[in-house]
Motif scaffolding. Sequence first.
Motif, PDB file in Angstrom:
ATOM      1  N   VAL A  73       0.838  -1.207   0.000  1.00 25.59           N
ATOM      2  CA  VAL A  73       0.000   0.000   0.000  1.00 25.59           C
ATOM      3  C   VAL A  73       0.871   1.255   0.000  1.00 25.59           C
ATOM      4  CG1 VAL A  73      -1.663   1.358   1.339  1.00 25.59           C
ATOM      5  CG2 VAL A  73      -2.012  -1.099   1.023  1.00 25.59           C
ATOM      6  N   ASN A  74       1.903   1.266   0.826  1.00 27.34           N
ATOM      7  CA  ASN A  74       2.797   2.427   0.846  1.00 27.34           C
ATOM      8  C   ASN A  74       3.424   2.653  -0.522  1.00 27.34           C
ATOM      9  OD1 ASN A  74       2.313   3.047   3.527  1.00 27.34           O
ATOM     10  ND2 ASN A  74       4.052   1.863   4.274  1.00 27.34           N
ATOM     11  N   SER A  75       3.827   1.581  -1.193  1.00 31.97           N
ATOM     12  CA  SER A  75       4.413   1.695  -2.534  1.00 31.97           C
ATOM     13  C   SER A  75       3.400   2.241  -3.535  1.00 31.97           C
ATOM     14  CB  SER A  75       4.928   0.342  -3.010  1.00 31.97           C
ATOM     15  OG  SER A  75       5.999  -0.094  -2.222  1.00 31.97           O
ATOM     16  N   MET A  76       2.144   1.760  -3.453  1.00 29.48           N
ATOM     17  CA  MET A  76       1.104   2.246  -4.354  1.00 29.48           C
ATOM     18  C   MET A  76       0.845   3.733  -4.112  1.00 29.48           C
ATOM     19  SD  MET A  76      -1.786  -0.740  -4.813  1.00 29.48           S
ATOM     20  CE  MET A  76      -2.250  -0.879  -3.104  1.00 29.48           C
ATOM     21  N   GLU A  77       0.756   4.113  -2.848  1.00 33.02           N
ATOM     22  CA  GLU A  77       0.475   5.507  -2.526  1.00 33.02           C
ATOM     23  C   GLU A  77       1.634   6.416  -2.920  1.00 33.02           C
ATOM     24  OE1 GLU A  77      -2.836   4.988   1.001  1.00 33.02           O
ATOM     25  OE2 GLU A  77      -0.724   5.177   1.612  1.00 33.02           O
ATOM     26  N   GLU A  78       2.843   5.938  -2.755  1.00 35.36           N
ATOM     27  CA  GLU A  78       4.011   6.711  -3.178  1.00 35.36           C
ATOM     28  C   GLU A  78       4.002   6.901  -4.690  1.00 35.36           C
ATOM     29  OE1 GLU A  78       8.739   6.002  -3.264  1.00 35.36           O
ATOM     30  OE2 GLU A  78       7.801   5.766  -1.298  1.00 35.36           O
ATOM     31  N   ALA A  79       3.698   5.844  -5.410  1.00 30.60           N
ATOM     32  CA  ALA A  79       3.650   5.931  -6.873  1.00 30.60           C
ATOM     33  C   ALA A  79       2.519   6.853  -7.334  1.00 30.60           C
ATOM     34  CB  ALA A  79       3.478   4.537  -7.474  1.00 30.60           C
ATOM     35  N   ALA A  80       1.384   6.805  -6.632  1.00 31.16           N
ATOM     36  CA  ALA A  80       0.239   7.639  -7.007  1.00 31.16           C
ATOM     37  C   ALA A  80       0.468   9.101  -6.635  1.00 31.16           C
ATOM     38  CB  ALA A  80      -1.025   7.126  -6.322  1.00 31.16           C
ATOM     39  N   GLY A  81       1.174   9.326  -5.550  1.00 29.81           N
ATOM     40  CA  GLY A  81       1.386  10.686  -5.082  1.00 29.81           C
ATOM     41  C   GLY A  81       0.290  11.185  -4.168  1.00 29.81           C
ATOM     42  N   PHE A  82      -0.551  10.257  -3.702  1.00 31.54           N
ATOM     43  CA  PHE A  82      -1.621  10.614  -2.765  1.00 31.54           C
ATOM     44  C   PHE A  82      -2.050   9.373  -1.992  1.00 31.54           C
ATOM     45  CE2 PHE A  82      -3.489  10.016  -7.019  1.00 31.54           C
ATOM     46  CZ  PHE A  82      -4.324   8.925  -6.790  1.00 31.54           C
ATOM     47  N   ARG A  83      -2.756   9.609  -0.899  1.00 29.98           N
ATOM     48  CA  ARG A  83      -3.271   8.506  -0.085  1.00 29.98           C
ATOM     49  C   ARG A  83      -4.411   7.821  -0.823  1.00 29.98           C
ATOM     50  NH1 ARG A  83      -0.197   6.710   3.863  1.00 29.98           N
ATOM     51  NH2 ARG A  83       0.074   8.077   5.618  1.00 29.98           N
ATOM     52  N   ILE A  84      -4.406   6.502  -0.799  1.00 25.00           N
ATOM     53  CA  ILE A  84      -5.471   5.711  -1.412  1.00 25.00           C
ATOM     54  C   ILE A  84      -6.443   5.221  -0.340  1.00 25.00           C
ATOM     55  CG2 ILE A  84      -5.986   3.593  -2.692  1.00 25.00           C
ATOM     56  CD1 ILE A  84      -3.214   3.969  -4.052  1.00 25.00           C
ATOM     57  N   PHE A  85      -5.889   4.852   0.811  1.00 26.61           N
ATOM     58  CA  PHE A  85      -6.698   4.329   1.907  1.00 26.61           C
ATOM     59  C   PHE A  85      -6.610   5.237   3.126  1.00 26.61           C
ATOM     60  CE2 PHE A  85      -5.612   0.567  -0.610  1.00 26.61           C
ATOM     61  CZ  PHE A  85      -6.871   0.031  -0.812  1.00 26.61           C
ATOM     62  N   ARG A  86      -7.719   5.337   3.829  1.00 24.40           N
ATOM     63  CA  ARG A  86      -7.784   6.061   5.085  1.00 24.40           C
ATOM     64  C   ARG A  86      -7.835   5.015   6.198  1.00 24.40           C
ATOM     65  NH1 ARG A  86     -12.989   8.448   5.162  1.00 24.40           N
ATOM     66  NH2 ARG A  86     -12.210   9.653   3.424  1.00 24.40           N
ATOM     67  N   ARG A  87      -6.822   5.063   7.057  1.00 25.05           N
ATOM     68  CA  ARG A  87      -6.767   4.136   8.174  1.00 25.05           C
ATOM     69  C   ARG A  87      -7.622   4.703   9.293  1.00 25.05           C
ATOM     70  NH1 ARG A  87      -3.057   5.049   4.341  1.00 25.05           N
ATOM     71  NH2 ARG A  87      -1.554   3.414   4.065  1.00 25.05           N
ATOM     72  N   GLU A  88      -8.590   3.922   9.743  1.00 30.58           N
ATOM     73  CA  GLU A  88      -9.495   4.345  10.801  1.00 30.58           C
ATOM     74  C   GLU A  88      -9.528   3.282  11.882  1.00 30.58           C
ATOM     75  OE1 GLU A  88     -13.207   4.723   8.744  1.00 30.58           O
ATOM     76  OE2 GLU A  88     -12.708   6.728   7.994  1.00 30.58           O
ATOM     77  N   TYR A  89      -9.972   3.690  13.039  1.00 31.82           N
ATOM     78  CA  TYR A  89     -10.147   2.712  14.106  1.00 31.82           C
ATOM     79  C   TYR A  89     -11.132   1.659  13.620  1.00 31.82           C
ATOM     80  CZ  TYR A  89     -11.152   0.618  18.594  1.00 31.82           C
ATOM     81  OH  TYR A  89     -11.291  -0.280  19.611  1.00 31.82           O
ATOM     82  N   GLY A  90     -10.702   0.421  13.657  1.00 31.31           N
ATOM     83  CA  GLY A  90     -11.574  -0.674  13.254  1.00 31.31           C
ATOM     84  C   GLY A  90     -11.580  -0.973  11.773  1.00 31.31           C
ATOM     85  N   GLY A  91     -10.701  -0.358  10.986  1.00 24.14           N
ATOM     86  CA  GLY A  91     -10.689  -0.713   9.584  1.00 24.14           C
ATOM     87  C   GLY A  91     -10.019   0.297   8.690  1.00 24.14           C
ATOM     88  N   VAL A  92     -10.191   0.071   7.412  1.00 23.54           N
ATOM     89  CA  VAL A  92      -9.570   0.877   6.369  1.00 23.54           C
ATOM     90  C   VAL A  92     -10.644   1.190   5.337  1.00 23.54           C
ATOM     91  CG1 VAL A  92      -7.787   0.887   4.579  1.00 23.54           C
ATOM     92  CG2 VAL A  92      -7.371  -0.322   6.710  1.00 23.54           C
ATOM     93  N   ARG A  93     -10.657   2.431   4.872  1.00 22.31           N
ATOM     94  CA  ARG A  93     -11.602   2.840   3.826  1.00 22.31           C
ATOM     95  C   ARG A  93     -10.852   3.575   2.727  1.00 22.31           C
ATOM     96  NH1 ARG A  93     -17.312   4.082   6.198  1.00 22.31           N
ATOM     97  NH2 ARG A  93     -17.166   2.916   8.129  1.00 22.31           N
TER      98      ARG A  93
END
Length: 87
Positions: free
Chosen positions: A36-56
């Motif tokens: 995920v970090n590699s994907m987000e680095e390549a995209a240049g933005f966050r793809i997933f939002r980490r939240e308590y109890g999950g990811v969106r």
Amino acid sequence: MEKINAEVFMAITKLGSYSKAADELGYTKAGIGYIVNSMEEAAGFRIFRREYGGVRLTPEGEALLPYIQRLRESENAVSEQADRIRG
């Protein structure tokens, strides 16, 4: 974005959890985080939002979703065709 992993993207989106995606795909949670970090680095933005109890998905991730779905379908079609060719 050459480092997009459609399989991981879709598993996290479907399951809402790095841990569940890792279990389903046979990765470690750390491995999923690295991808995920590699994907987000390549995209240049966050793809997933980490939240308590999950990811969106972030709004940017939501915008990518239909394209990732088509990418995953294409990957599956290539794999199926390769299987047919091998017999």
